[in-house]
Design an enzyme around this catalytic site. Sequence first.
Site, PDB file in Angstrom:
ATOM      1  N   SER A 142       0.831  -1.202   0.000  1.00  0.00           N
ATOM      2  CA  SER A 142       0.000   0.000   0.000  1.00  0.00           C
ATOM      3  C   SER A 142       0.864   1.249   0.000  1.00  0.00           C
ATOM      4  O   SER A 142       0.359   2.353  -0.102  1.00  0.00           O
ATOM      5  CB  SER A 142      -0.937  -0.002   1.209  1.00  0.00           C
ATOM      6  OG  SER A 142      -0.189  -0.104   2.389  1.00  0.00           O
ATOM      7  N   ASN A 187      -4.768   5.958  -1.323  1.00  0.00           N
ATOM      8  CA  ASN A 187      -4.111   6.426  -0.099  1.00  0.00           C
ATOM      9  C   ASN A 187      -3.574   7.843  -0.253  1.00  0.00           C
ATOM     10  O   ASN A 187      -3.469   8.585   0.717  1.00  0.00           O
ATOM     11  CB  ASN A 187      -2.982   5.483   0.316  1.00  0.00           C
ATOM     12  CG  ASN A 187      -3.540   4.244   0.997  1.00  0.00           C
ATOM     13  OD1 ASN A 187      -4.677   4.257   1.462  1.00  0.00           O
ATOM     14  ND2 ASN A 187      -2.757   3.182   1.041  1.00  0.00           N
ATOM     15  N   GLU A 213      -6.378  -1.576  -6.873  1.00  0.00           N
ATOM     16  CA  GLU A 213      -5.538  -0.706  -7.704  1.00  0.00           C
ATOM     17  C   GLU A 213      -4.485  -1.575  -8.392  1.00  0.00           C
ATOM     18  O   GLU A 213      -3.802  -2.364  -7.730  1.00  0.00           O
ATOM     19  CB  GLU A 213      -4.840   0.345  -6.826  1.00  0.00           C
ATOM     20  CG  GLU A 213      -5.790   1.408  -6.298  1.00  0.00           C
ATOM     21  CD  GLU A 213      -5.079   2.459  -5.444  1.00  0.00           C
ATOM     22  OE1 GLU A 213      -5.252   3.655  -5.723  1.00  0.00           O
ATOM     23  OE2 GLU A 213      -4.354   2.078  -4.501  1.00  0.00           O
ATOM     24  N   HIS A 268      -3.015  -3.658  -5.435  1.00  0.00           N
ATOM     25  CA  HIS A 268      -3.330  -3.175  -4.087  1.00  0.00           C
ATOM     26  C   HIS A 268      -4.785  -3.449  -3.738  1.00  0.00           C
ATOM     27  O   HIS A 268      -5.693  -2.833  -4.277  1.00  0.00           O
ATOM     28  CB  HIS A 268      -3.018  -1.661  -4.017  1.00  0.00           C
ATOM     29  CG  HIS A 268      -3.292  -1.057  -2.686  1.00  0.00           C
ATOM     30  ND1 HIS A 268      -3.648   0.258  -2.523  1.00  0.00           N
ATOM     31  CD2 HIS A 268      -3.282  -1.604  -1.441  1.00  0.00           C
ATOM     32  CE1 HIS A 268      -3.835   0.499  -1.236  1.00  0.00           C
ATOM     33  NE2 HIS A 268      -3.624  -0.612  -0.570  1.00  0.00           N
TER      34      HIS A 268
END
Length: 704
Positions: free
Chosen positions: A426, A497, A459, A447
């Site tokens: 991540s 993120n 992702e 991800h």
Amino acid sequence: MTQQESAFSLSYGDNGVAWLKIDVPEEKMNTLQSAFVEQVSDVLAELKAKQNIKGLVVHSGKPDNFIAGADIRMLAACTTAEEAQQLAAKGQELFAELEALPFHVVAAIHGPCLGGGMELALACHSRVCSDDDKTRLGLPEVQLGLLPGSGGTQRLPRLIGVANALDMILTGKQLRAKKAKKLGVVDEAVPHSILLDIAEKQALKAKPKRKHSFQDWAMGGNALGRSLVFDQAAKKTHEKTRGNYPAADAILEVIKFGLQFGMEKGLKQEAKRFGELVMSPESAALRSIFFATTAMKKETGSDAKPGDIKRVGVLGGGLMGGGISHVTASKAKYPVRIKDIANDGILNAMAYNYKLLDKKRKRRIISKAELQKQMMSITGGTDYTGFDCVDVVVEAVFEDLKLKHQMVKEIEDNAKAETIFATNTSSLPIHQIAEAAERPENVVGLHYFSPVEKMPLVEVIPHAGTSPETVATVVALAKKQGKTPIVVGDKAGFYVNRILAPYMNEAASVLLSGEPIEHLDAALLDFGFPVGPITLLDEVGVDIGAKIMPIMVEELGERFRGPDVFDVLLNDDRKGRKSGKGFYLYNSKKKSVDKTVYKLLNIKPEKKAEGAALAMRCSLMMLNEAARCLDEGVIQSARDGDIGAIFGIGFPPFLGGPFRYMDQLGIKRVVELLNEHADKYGERFKPCDKLIAMANEGQSFYQA
Ligand SMILES: C[C@H](O)CC(=O)SCCNC(=O)CCNC(=O)[C@H](O)C(C)(C)COP(=O)(O)OP(=O)(O)OC[C@H]1O[C@@H](n2cnc3c(N)ncnc32)[C@H](O)[C@@H]1OP(=O)(O)O
């Protein structure tokens, strides 16, 4: 249209049974469209005129769907509420005519039977469905910001009782055959192979008298009971929607109205409210999610052909490894081999899988035999046995670059030359992980979000040297695992993120300014997020935040530097839920704010700002960063950015995602707001270049 091209066609059996086949030409899915009104009217007129019909079976000409509802594109094209109201009213009228036919009308259902399709089935006198896994019955209109507009709000409560109908219509849940039978939505659930035979037999029987459920009786005659059920449902609904979803309130209102004043008036009200909802911005935003996800199902991530996958390897049996192995075995149906450094890791992943499968078994979604079969498709060990025949390895070990390098090397030594190494990181840049590879073209980021079996987003992160075939293969894998993949750039935090970090930092600043934890969390819940930011930090883990943030600062700059709270919290052993305490305490059933955290952080909690202002302050940081991501090519389109934020973070779906929300506010207004906040709270709010340029040019992210 010639007779042959008609979506609705009639045929007659020798035994007096008429067959109404629904088969929309040149489309793989049946939907109800206004262009069919005349055809349906003709069919109904023919049925009424015909002598000696004993019964009618309504069925689909498609191999695996009944009707997926009204055509959503047609609804989106409506320009006035009256136009949409007319569409609903016309549907009501035709379904009422179907219901009034003098002989037994039976719907034979296989595959999705949703929305308007379900409303058509409800207007039939009986319903038989196949017990196939493809069969789903429901009224999902609420998920499009709508209510069922062609009789669903009136007929379903009368068929299965108010409480069950409210539950189905307010959530939009789709029932499998067994559950539909249990609730009385269908009369029989039978194997697909005999569906039409059973429907025909039913049709030959006398038309059934309408059954009254106990609840129906209680609701119709008992105003007090009715009020109680509706008050309870309204309370529960409001807790979830916080007033952001007008369709939910309209559903409650229309069902109640119909029970109070009768079917005819209820239908009128239903069509009126349907028309209004079609024109609402909430419905437009929710419909855009449907269109986006439908389009994304067809996308392949790159121009290359995906490679064949027969087996998948997973490195690490922790929470992520457990979840990834589960969706790979049970959704994608690939055998999985897990490798961990300890037997406990393997056992942990196995136990995780068993728990999830057993839940499904208890809900009778799968049989015991199916559970065993699925468990047998997952094996594991502490060495690389079996890895010589896996096509993709998904790595889910600790976030440590050295360790990831070791994993890349070990996979290159133990798997095939063409095996893909997909890393579920991540925070670590994929190109850095790929530096250890002899075959960097096989290395890609993948991800997942936690919990993997629930979160719909993945992702996909190629680094500069990842081959297009690798991208296409992992995109195909993610889709098979039931995920919506977005391909994003290899920069710190990727997309999700990266936009989450400034939002969380801002929440931490708000907290340090003395706003109480519950007030801040409630503010963002009211805005439409599924959890507040402080709760989210506790869930994700303070230690994880502490690990990711410095990477973001280093790569992306000082605007990512949040207030210095992580160390203070970690020194006090506050990792969040996993350590029993963070900002909240988790040792009793109900979580409560741990007031000692205020002292630890040197804060005197006091409510100073309005919730809406706090929500705007935190969200603006996310919006600005999302625009930067688009500008830098971290996401390929505003659409990907919207779906990523909604599916990855729970950005309020009724706003359509950060980009649609910015369009709704107007880019000029977003820039103004950012400047106002920059004056008040600091440079970090300065609007990015893209937003300034767009505001100057009067542009929006989507075409109006
Ligand atoms: C008056 C009424 O009360 C109002 C209504 O009925 S509103 C509509 C309510 N119905 C719905 O919300 C269902 C929407 N559809 C779905 O959820 C899913 O398509 C499904 C579960 C039925 C099937 O999913 P899946 O098998 O993955 O197929 P999916 O790729 O989504 O759809 C196949 C095709 O059907 C189309 N489609 C499905 N339902 C549609 C609908 N209601 N309207 C228009 N198109 C629809 C998709 O756009 C896609 O078209 P394409 O191949 O040309 O792109």
